[in-house]
Scaffold this motif. Sequence first.
Motif, PDB file in Angstrom:
ATOM      1  N   THR A 198       0.847  -1.210   0.000  1.00 14.43           N
ATOM      2  CA  THR A 198       0.000   0.000   0.000  1.00 14.43           C
ATOM      3  C   THR A 198       0.874   1.248   0.000  1.00 14.43           C
ATOM      4  O   THR A 198       0.616   2.208  -0.731  1.00 14.43           O
ATOM      5  N   ILE A 199       1.910   1.229   0.825  1.00 14.85           N
ATOM      6  CA  ILE A 199       2.801   2.395   0.925  1.00 14.85           C
ATOM      7  C   ILE A 199       3.492   2.621  -0.419  1.00 14.85           C
ATOM      8  O   ILE A 199       3.530   3.750  -0.944  1.00 14.85           O
ATOM      9  N   ALA A 200       3.991   1.547  -1.004  1.00 15.74           N
ATOM     10  CA  ALA A 200       4.709   1.657  -2.286  1.00 15.74           C
ATOM     11  C   ALA A 200       3.785   2.240  -3.359  1.00 15.74           C
ATOM     12  O   ALA A 200       4.187   3.133  -4.119  1.00 15.74           O
ATOM     13  N   GLU A 201       2.562   1.743  -3.381  1.00 17.79           N
ATOM     14  CA  GLU A 201       1.609   2.202  -4.403  1.00 17.79           C
ATOM     15  C   GLU A 201       1.293   3.689  -4.216  1.00 17.79           C
ATOM     16  O   GLU A 201       1.284   4.459  -5.168  1.00 17.79           O
ATOM     17  N   ALA A 202       1.094   4.094  -2.963  1.00 16.64           N
ATOM     18  CA  ALA A 202       0.743   5.502  -2.691  1.00 16.64           C
ATOM     19  C   ALA A 202       1.903   6.435  -3.031  1.00 16.64           C
ATOM     20  O   ALA A 202       1.689   7.578  -3.442  1.00 16.64           O
ATOM     21  N   LEU A 203       3.135   5.955  -2.864  1.00 14.42           N
ATOM     22  CA  LEU A 203       4.291   6.837  -3.088  1.00 14.42           C
ATOM     23  C   LEU A 203       4.746   6.872  -4.545  1.00 14.42           C
ATOM     24  O   LEU A 203       5.467   7.793  -4.945  1.00 14.42           O
ATOM     25  N   ALA A 204       4.306   5.890  -5.331  1.00 13.86           N
ATOM     26  CA  ALA A 204       4.802   5.774  -6.713  1.00 13.86           C
ATOM     27  C   ALA A 204       4.719   7.090  -7.500  1.00 13.86           C
ATOM     28  O   ALA A 204       5.691   7.462  -8.163  1.00 13.86           O
ATOM     29  N   PRO A 205       3.607   7.831  -7.442  1.00 13.90           N
ATOM     30  CA  PRO A 205       3.568   9.071  -8.241  1.00 13.90           C
ATOM     31  C   PRO A 205       4.268  10.266  -7.586  1.00 13.90           C
ATOM     32  O   PRO A 205       4.220  11.368  -8.126  1.00 13.90           O
ATOM     33  N   THR A 206       4.912  10.096  -6.431  1.00 14.07           N
ATOM     34  CA  THR A 206       5.508  11.228  -5.715  1.00 14.07           C
ATOM     35  C   THR A 206       7.036  11.172  -5.795  1.00 14.07           C
ATOM     36  O   THR A 206       7.599  10.206  -6.293  1.00 14.07           O
ATOM     37  N   ARG A 207       7.687  12.207  -5.247  1.00 15.05           N
ATOM     38  CA  ARG A 207       9.159  12.188  -5.164  1.00 15.05           C
ATOM     39  C   ARG A 207       9.616  11.808  -3.750  1.00 15.05           C
ATOM     40  O   ARG A 207      10.744  12.109  -3.349  1.00 15.05           O
ATOM     41  N   ALA A 208       8.743  11.121  -3.028  1.00 14.77           N
ATOM     42  CA  ALA A 208       9.057  10.799  -1.632  1.00 14.77           C
ATOM     43  C   ALA A 208      10.040   9.632  -1.512  1.00 14.77           C
ATOM     44  O   ALA A 208       9.988   8.675  -2.282  1.00 14.77           O
ATOM     45  N   TYR A 209      10.913   9.752  -0.540  1.00  9.59           N
ATOM     46  CA  TYR A 209      11.783   8.657  -0.128  1.00  9.59           C
ATOM     47  C   TYR A 209      11.153   7.959   1.085  1.00  9.59           C
ATOM     48  O   TYR A 209      10.294   8.528   1.764  1.00  9.59           O
ATOM     49  N   VAL A 210      11.644   6.747   1.352  1.00 10.78           N
ATOM     50  CA  VAL A 210      11.250   6.045   2.576  1.00 10.78           C
ATOM     51  C   VAL A 210      12.501   5.827   3.412  1.00 10.78           C
ATOM     52  O   VAL A 210      13.525   5.371   2.888  1.00 10.78           O
ATOM     53  N   LEU A 211      12.423   6.185   4.696  1.00 14.10           N
ATOM     54  CA  LEU A 211      13.485   5.780   5.612  1.00 14.10           C
ATOM     55  C   LEU A 211      12.930   4.582   6.376  1.00 14.10           C
ATOM     56  O   LEU A 211      11.977   4.722   7.142  1.00 14.10           O
ATOM     57  N   SER A 212      13.474   3.412   6.105  1.00 11.26           N
ATOM     58  CA  SER A 212      12.963   2.197   6.716  1.00 11.26           C
ATOM     59  C   SER A 212      13.877   1.821   7.884  1.00 11.26           C
ATOM     60  O   SER A 212      14.977   1.315   7.683  1.00 11.26           O
ATOM     61  N   ASP A 213      13.405   2.115   9.082  1.00  9.94           N
ATOM     62  CA  ASP A 213      14.196   1.857  10.285  1.00  9.94           C
ATOM     63  C   ASP A 213      14.031   0.389  10.661  1.00  9.94           C
ATOM     64  O   ASP A 213      12.980  -0.029  11.164  1.00  9.94           O
ATOM     65  N   GLU A 214      15.085  -0.385  10.376  1.00  8.93           N
ATOM     66  CA  GLU A 214      15.016  -1.836  10.571  1.00  8.93           C
ATOM     67  C   GLU A 214      15.979  -2.284  11.665  1.00  8.93           C
ATOM     68  O   GLU A 214      16.495  -3.399  11.647  1.00  8.93           O
ATOM     69  N   ILE A 215      16.194  -1.393  12.640  1.00  9.54           N
ATOM     70  CA  ILE A 215      17.173  -1.676  13.698  1.00  9.54           C
ATOM     71  C   ILE A 215      16.767  -2.918  14.526  1.00  9.54           C
ATOM     72  O   ILE A 215      17.618  -3.581  15.100  1.00  9.54           O
ATOM     73  N   TYR A 216      15.451  -3.242  14.547  1.00 12.07           N
ATOM     74  CA  TYR A 216      14.997  -4.427  15.300  1.00 12.07           C
ATOM     75  C   TYR A 216      14.721  -5.621  14.381  1.00 12.07           C
ATOM     76  O   TYR A 216      14.037  -6.563  14.785  1.00 12.07           O
ATOM     77  N   SER A 217      15.243  -5.582  13.146  1.00 16.85           N
ATOM     78  CA  SER A 217      14.860  -6.613  12.172  1.00 16.85           C
ATOM     79  C   SER A 217      15.236  -8.029  12.612  1.00 16.85           C
ATOM     80  O   SER A 217      14.595  -8.994  12.214  1.00 16.85           O
ATOM     81  N   ARG A 218      16.242  -8.175  13.463  1.00 19.60           N
ATOM     82  CA  ARG A 218      16.623  -9.519  13.906  1.00 19.60           C
ATOM     83  C   ARG A 218      15.769  -9.990  15.071  1.00 19.60           C
ATOM     84  O   ARG A 218      15.844 -11.149  15.476  1.00 19.60           O
TER      85      ARG A 218
END
Length: 402
Positions: A198-218
């Motif tokens: 959903t996020i990817a689809e909503a951002l596709a027409p924009t110039r927005a970046y995503v900061l994906s904080d994955e510090i707890y990914s493990r």
Amino acid sequence: MRARILKQDLNHDFAERMKALGTETAFEVLAAARRLEAQGRNIVHLEIGEPDFATPPHIIEAAVRALHEGYTHYTPAPGLPQAREAVAAYVAQTRGIPVTDEQVVLVPGSKNILLFALLALVDPGDEVIYPDPGYPIYESLARFVGAKLRPIRLREQNDFRFDRDEFRALVNERTRLVILNTPHNPCGSVLEQEDLETIAEALAPTRAYVLSDEIYSRIQYEGTAKSIAAVPGMQERTIILDGLSKAYAMTGWRLGYGVMNPALAAHMSRLMINSSSCAAAFTQMAAIAALTGPQDSVDAMVREFRARRDLIVRELNSIEGVSCRMPKGAFYALANVHHIDPNAKQLSTFLMEEGGLACLPGTAFGEGGRGYLRFSYANSQENIREGMRRMQAALKSYLVTA
Ligand SMILES: Cc1ncc(COP(=O)(O)O)c(C=O)c1O
């Protein structure tokens, strides 16, 4: 006389921008708890978010070896080539995406990646979307760089994930950065594949970046953490933030990293040149040992976190007026205490001063945290049991006065 006036002026004359900068309440509560301890009080610490385990010995040995071998000097600003290579290989393997060395920037603590992303991408008035409740540094730094703040509420009834319609409604042509955090501090929630799409689809027409904080990914208890960078079309505009602090019990080593497109990485390298110069050389060598060496200590730590999670959630739910959802990742439990104190700030102070239990009010993470308390279960099962016993006892004499 003249000298005194001058000193007073100096003490009050700071740059305007400092008014915008917030803080991380966990460090303040920890300092207050330490003051009480200095007065002879005994405090159970469920406030600070750092693993209580020791850094695995093979990582310490790698750092000591590196010191003896002369890794005691400056390194290239984005990191030693072999350290960037190790991070690239690790992120490629764990996220299932292609990563090259020039996409990697090593920093003294992953917080720097957040600051640098905001400095490199966001002009005053650009909009930044971030979770509320969420890690307080997102809002603090976004405000600091003059961004227009666009918090998105995470609600308990929605399992602390975003409402997808609300997210779509927040995105517009001024959206410049979307901050995601999965697994999430303080809610323990995780983003599912459908959220990411959903996020990817909503951002596709924009110039927005995503900061994906994955510090707890493990530290995810079911399945493996998903990164939005792996959603088709998203890697180019995603900055993965990760580091050694949580997964390898290395908070004091200060080593984090970002993975992003090479053009942005070049800007982050310049920000490094203008600030820290580089992350410490021997910690970069320790990072190689951490990421490429045996992972059994991470697995053992996560197994213990799971047992502690089950314990604290069970204990919290057994206290009258308190309820707590089962967190899916990280090492935090966000307990609903609306029925005891709709604000919970006063309650958290009372629990520390009268009950000897340090935890954080949910409002330390934004308006969406009102009526919640955050407990870090990065502490022994014995201390968690004692903390819950103290909470139960203290609540008997608690009266809301606000
Ligand atoms: C969500 C989140 N992101 C980033 C950090 C920063 O970690 P570090 O600067 O130690 O890498 C923390 C630390 O608590 C955190 O909770």
